[in-house]
Design a protein around this motif. Structure first.
Motif, PDB file in Angstrom:
ATOM      1  N   UNK A  95       0.818  -1.215   0.000  1.00  0.00           N
ATOM      2  CA  UNK A  95       0.000   0.000   0.000  1.00  0.00           C
ATOM      3  C   UNK A  95       0.853   1.268   0.000  1.00  0.00           C
ATOM      4  N   UNK A  96       2.121   1.168   0.400  1.00  0.00           N
ATOM      5  CA  UNK A  96       2.981   2.351   0.402  1.00  0.00           C
ATOM      6  C   UNK A  96       3.571   2.625  -0.975  1.00  0.00           C
ATOM      7  N   UNK A  97       3.275   1.774  -1.956  1.00  0.00           N
ATOM      8  CA  UNK A  97       3.837   1.951  -3.295  1.00  0.00           C
ATOM      9  C   UNK A  97       2.780   1.973  -4.379  1.00  0.00           C
ATOM     10  N   UNK A  98       1.493   1.929  -4.006  1.00  0.00           N
ATOM     11  CA  UNK A  98       0.481   1.889  -5.052  1.00  0.00           C
ATOM     12  C   UNK A  98      -0.242   3.224  -5.191  1.00  0.00           C
ATOM     13  N   UNK A  99      -1.037   3.325  -6.251  1.00  0.00           N
ATOM     14  CA  UNK A  99      -1.777   4.551  -6.539  1.00  0.00           C
ATOM     15  C   UNK A  99      -1.355   5.225  -7.822  1.00  0.00           C
ATOM     16  N   UNK A 100      -0.505   4.581  -8.607  1.00  0.00           N
ATOM     17  CA  UNK A 100      -0.056   5.138  -9.876  1.00  0.00           C
ATOM     18  C   UNK A 100      -1.246   5.561 -10.734  1.00  0.00           C
ATOM     19  N   UNK A 101      -1.133   6.748 -11.338  1.00  0.00           N
ATOM     20  CA  UNK A 101      -2.151   7.221 -12.279  1.00  0.00           C
ATOM     21  C   UNK A 101      -3.476   7.607 -11.636  1.00  0.00           C
ATOM     22  N   UNK A 102      -4.570   7.303 -12.338  1.00  0.00           N
ATOM     23  CA  UNK A 102      -4.718   6.470 -13.537  1.00  0.00           C
ATOM     24  C   UNK A 102      -4.010   6.997 -14.798  1.00  0.00           C
ATOM     25  N   UNK A 103      -3.857   8.294 -14.931  1.00  0.00           N
ATOM     26  CA  UNK A 103      -3.097   8.862 -16.039  1.00  0.00           C
ATOM     27  C   UNK A 103      -1.765   9.354 -15.500  1.00  0.00           C
ATOM     28  N   UNK A 104      -0.712   9.194 -16.287  1.00  0.00           N
ATOM     29  CA  UNK A 104       0.597   9.621 -15.797  1.00  0.00           C
ATOM     30  C   UNK A 104       1.556   9.807 -16.966  1.00  0.00           C
ATOM     31  N   UNK A 105       2.715  10.400 -16.661  1.00  0.00           N
ATOM     32  CA  UNK A 105       3.797  10.541 -17.634  1.00  0.00           C
ATOM     33  C   UNK A 105       4.992   9.661 -17.314  1.00  0.00           C
ATOM     34  N   UNK A 106       5.158   9.307 -16.036  1.00  0.00           N
ATOM     35  CA  UNK A 106       6.283   8.467 -15.632  1.00  0.00           C
ATOM     36  C   UNK A 106       5.912   7.739 -14.352  1.00  0.00           C
ATOM     37  N   UNK A 107       6.558   6.605 -14.090  1.00  0.00           N
ATOM     38  CA  UNK A 107       6.280   5.825 -12.884  1.00  0.00           C
ATOM     39  C   UNK A 107       7.185   6.205 -11.715  1.00  0.00           C
ATOM     40  N   UNK A 108       8.174   7.037 -11.949  1.00  0.00           N
ATOM     41  CA  UNK A 108       9.095   7.442 -10.892  1.00  0.00           C
ATOM     42  C   UNK A 108       9.673   8.808 -11.224  1.00  0.00           C
ATOM     43  N   UNK A 109      10.061   9.552 -10.187  1.00  0.00           N
ATOM     44  CA  UNK A 109      10.705  10.854 -10.401  1.00  0.00           C
ATOM     45  C   UNK A 109      11.968  10.684 -11.240  1.00  0.00           C
ATOM     46  N   UNK A 110      12.734   9.633 -10.928  1.00  0.00           N
ATOM     47  CA  UNK A 110      14.010   9.401 -11.590  1.00  0.00           C
ATOM     48  C   UNK A 110      13.845   9.097 -13.080  1.00  0.00           C
ATOM     49  N   UNK A 111      12.658   8.633 -13.504  1.00  0.00           N
ATOM     50  CA  UNK A 111      12.439   8.334 -14.913  1.00  0.00           C
ATOM     51  C   UNK A 111      12.497   9.598 -15.773  1.00  0.00           C
ATOM     52  N   UNK A 112      12.110  10.740 -15.209  1.00  0.00           N
ATOM     53  CA  UNK A 112      12.214  12.004 -15.937  1.00  0.00           C
ATOM     54  C   UNK A 112      13.561  12.674 -15.690  1.00  0.00           C
ATOM     55  N   UNK A 113      13.937  12.768 -14.417  1.00  0.00           N
ATOM     56  CA  UNK A 113      15.203  13.391 -14.036  1.00  0.00           C
ATOM     57  C   UNK A 113      16.272  12.295 -13.947  1.00  0.00           C
ATOM     58  N   UNK A 114      16.641  11.745 -15.090  1.00  0.00           N
ATOM     59  CA  UNK A 114      17.560  10.608 -15.120  1.00  0.00           C
ATOM     60  C   UNK A 114      18.908  11.028 -14.561  1.00  0.00           C
ATOM     61  N   UNK A 115      19.376  10.278 -13.552  1.00  0.00           N
ATOM     62  CA  UNK A 115      20.625  10.607 -12.860  1.00  0.00           C
ATOM     63  C   UNK A 115      20.585  12.026 -12.299  1.00  0.00           C
ATOM     64  N   UNK A 116      19.380  12.517 -11.997  1.00  0.00           N
ATOM     65  CA  UNK A 116      19.156  13.865 -11.461  1.00  0.00           C
ATOM     66  C   UNK A 116      19.570  14.954 -12.447  1.00  0.00           C
ATOM     67  N   UNK A 117      19.640  14.570 -13.723  1.00  0.00           N
ATOM     68  CA  UNK A 117      20.073  15.507 -14.744  1.00  0.00           C
ATOM     69  C   UNK A 117      18.949  15.983 -15.630  1.00  0.00           C
ATOM     70  N   UNK A 118      19.313  16.432 -16.807  1.00  0.00           N
ATOM     71  CA  UNK A 118      18.416  17.097 -17.745  1.00  0.00           C
ATOM     72  C   UNK A 118      17.734  16.082 -18.659  1.00  0.00           C
ATOM     73  N   UNK A 119      16.441  16.286 -18.930  1.00  0.00           N
ATOM     74  CA  UNK A 119      15.719  15.428 -19.853  1.00  0.00           C
ATOM     75  C   UNK A 119      16.049  15.761 -21.300  1.00  0.00           C
TER      76      UNK A 119
END
Length: 491
Positions: A95-119
């Motif tokens: 329960x501490x990891x669910x609730x994605x979406x229903x609409x979204x752009x990424x499943x994790x912060x790191x997926x957009x800010x890869x290595x905390x850098x620029x997309x």
């Protein structure tokens, strides 16, 4: 607009007021240099004592503030874990990891800010473009929302799809649509006769699942920005930012930077916008909550709706199961988790400068000043003295930004307002760490939508208030342009 101190208060910071003696020391330390024969004192430390040294790997943006007390390092690491966490569809056994979406752009912060850098923008048919999305809105006068409601929003939402296009979704719910980019070539002749070909993007949305967009929809592409130094930018005194504002160009220099006043959902008041490409958010904590809400579809105490950004017309989306559970304050992201992610984001260290005593770098620095680039990319500030944030407290920093909005001309315009920002205005982006983009992110795409493929292209796209500086660079000799770029690569 008035710049009264009460209007621009910072209730999230525990500030110790400066003394007159400190103010005098700060004025001397932040005065523009006139000596380009050697580096300035402390220039090796772009983020003061928080600067991380001897890291030139792909992980260079992912280290904690170097001055972080040992007892806070665990909070940083746990916050990093939540920043990287892949969220799953509700209901689930975790329960501490669910609730994605229903609409979204990424499943994790790191997926957009890869290595905390620029997309970057999508690179070919197989690239999902996960680190780039489209903001949506319509002209305020065409919205059915009341004036009172619009006062709490940065822009008028597109009636069906809201304020952001979500191109991914959980099973059983269709994604809203897909961003489509087409480029055309724009040749620019340099002073030595050589030609640089820029790429001008046009944006559209295809595969729409809930009907057509409003005929006057405003589309604004956004690349995920780098994460370093955010806590230090948050700690720059509002008064020092406002001291650079000149909305009416009273001094006649062609530069009329102005602050963005935004509504903060945590403190329920107007505050100085600092974060986002148009300075649309006042604090790191709110910016993090907004990203959870719109990018991943997760609820927080600031945005408690379990359905994320689904609009009233998206009934199936709003009816889908969510992860709001009693164990998490009836939220998907509890305040404890939000606070840890905020602490992590606040404390990502800026790497040390490189090659700053190289004669060519020093020459490039002088050219940067002579071209007028520092009119917006202000080199230095001293942060507030803070009672409970040792890492950000009273640091001489070198972010190369004034944190203000500037008209960048029609070439870079998205024609979409955001709070006080109009369709041609953008916040001056910090330049620290820009020379590490290739190392960290594996590319050299710059500007708000990644259209520039290198630093020279980024400069040549400057217009509006920056047109004079751009023309100075365009007409430089090849040797001078090379020195200027080498200086930027040292940041």
């Amino acid at each position: 607009m008035t710049f009264a101190s009460a209007t621009w208060a910072e209730p999230h910071l525990n500030v110790v007021p400066r003394t007159a003696a400190e103010a005098a020391r700060i004025a001397a330390a932040t005065a523009p240099t006139t000596d380009f024969t050697k580096p300035e004192q402390f220039e090796t430390h772009p983020s003061g004592a928080a600067t991380k040294f001897d890291i030139r790997t792909r992980d260079a943006f992912s280290f904690a503030s170097a001055n972080m007390p040992f007892e806070r390092e665990m909070d940083f690491k746990v916050g990093n874990g939540f920043f990287k966490k892949l969220w799953v569809t509700a209901p689930s056994s975790t329960v501490s990891s669910d609730g994605l979406g229903p609409l979204y752009n990424a499943r994790a912060c790191q997926r957009c800010h890869i290595k905390d850098g620029r997309g970057h923008p999508p690179e070919g048919a197989g690239d999902e473009g996960v680190s780039m999305f489209l903001r949506l809105s319509i002209p305020a006068e065409q919205s059915d929302l009341t004036e009172e409601t619009l006062a709490y929003l940065g822009a008028a939402p597109e009636p069906t799809y809201g304020l952001q296009l979500q191109d991914k979704s959980i099973p059983g719910i269709a994604p809203e649509g897909q961003m489509q980019i087409t480029y055309s070539e724009v040749p620019v002749t340099l002073g030595d006769g050589s030609v640089v070909t820029l790429r001008a993007p046009e944006y559209d949305v295809v595969d729409l699942q809930s009907g057509a967009l409003h005929p006057d929809v405003q589309l604004s592409p956004r690349i995920a920005p780098q994460m370093i130094g955010l806590g230090l930018l948050e700690a720059i005194p509002a008064a020092d930012i406002l001291a650079h504002a000149d909305p009416d160009d009273a001094d006649g220099d062609g530069i009329s930077g102005r602050p963005n006043m935004v509504w903060n959902h945590e403190f329920d008041r107007e505050m100085l916008g600092r974060f986002g490409l148009k300075a649309g958010s006042a604090t790191i904590r709110e910016q993090s909550a907004m990203a959870f809400h719109a990018d991943i579809g997760l609820s927080t105490s600031m945005f408690p709706e379990g359905y994320g950004e689904c609009t009233a017309s998206q009934t199936a989306c709003r009816a889908a199961p969510d992860g709001n559970t009693p164990e998490q304050q009836n939220l998907e992201v509890s305040d404890q988790v939000l606070n840890l992610v905020t602490f992590y984001s606040r404390n990502l260290a800026v790497p040390a400068r490189r090659n700053l005593d190289d004669p060519e770098v020093l020459r490039g620095k002088e050219l940067f000043y002579d071209a007028g680039c520092t009119s917006c990319h202000t080199p230095k500030f001293v942060t507030d003295r803070l009672n409970d944030q040792a890492e950000q407290s009273f640091q001489l920093i070198w972010p190369y930004t004034d944190m203000l909005l500037h008209d960048m001309g029609p070439g870079l315009a998205d024609n979409r307002p955001e709070w006080q920002a109009n369709g041609q205005e953008w916040r001056t982006p910090p330049l620290w760490g820009i020379g590490m983009t290739q190392t960290v992110s594996g590319h050299t795409y710059f500007l708000h939508d990644g259209r520039a493929r290198n630093l020279l292209e980024a400069i040549l796209w400057h217009g509006g208030e920056a047109e004079a500086a751009r023309e100075t660079v365009r007409l430089m000799t090849a040797a001078d342009r090379g020195a200027l770029i080498k200086f930027l690569e040292s940041l």
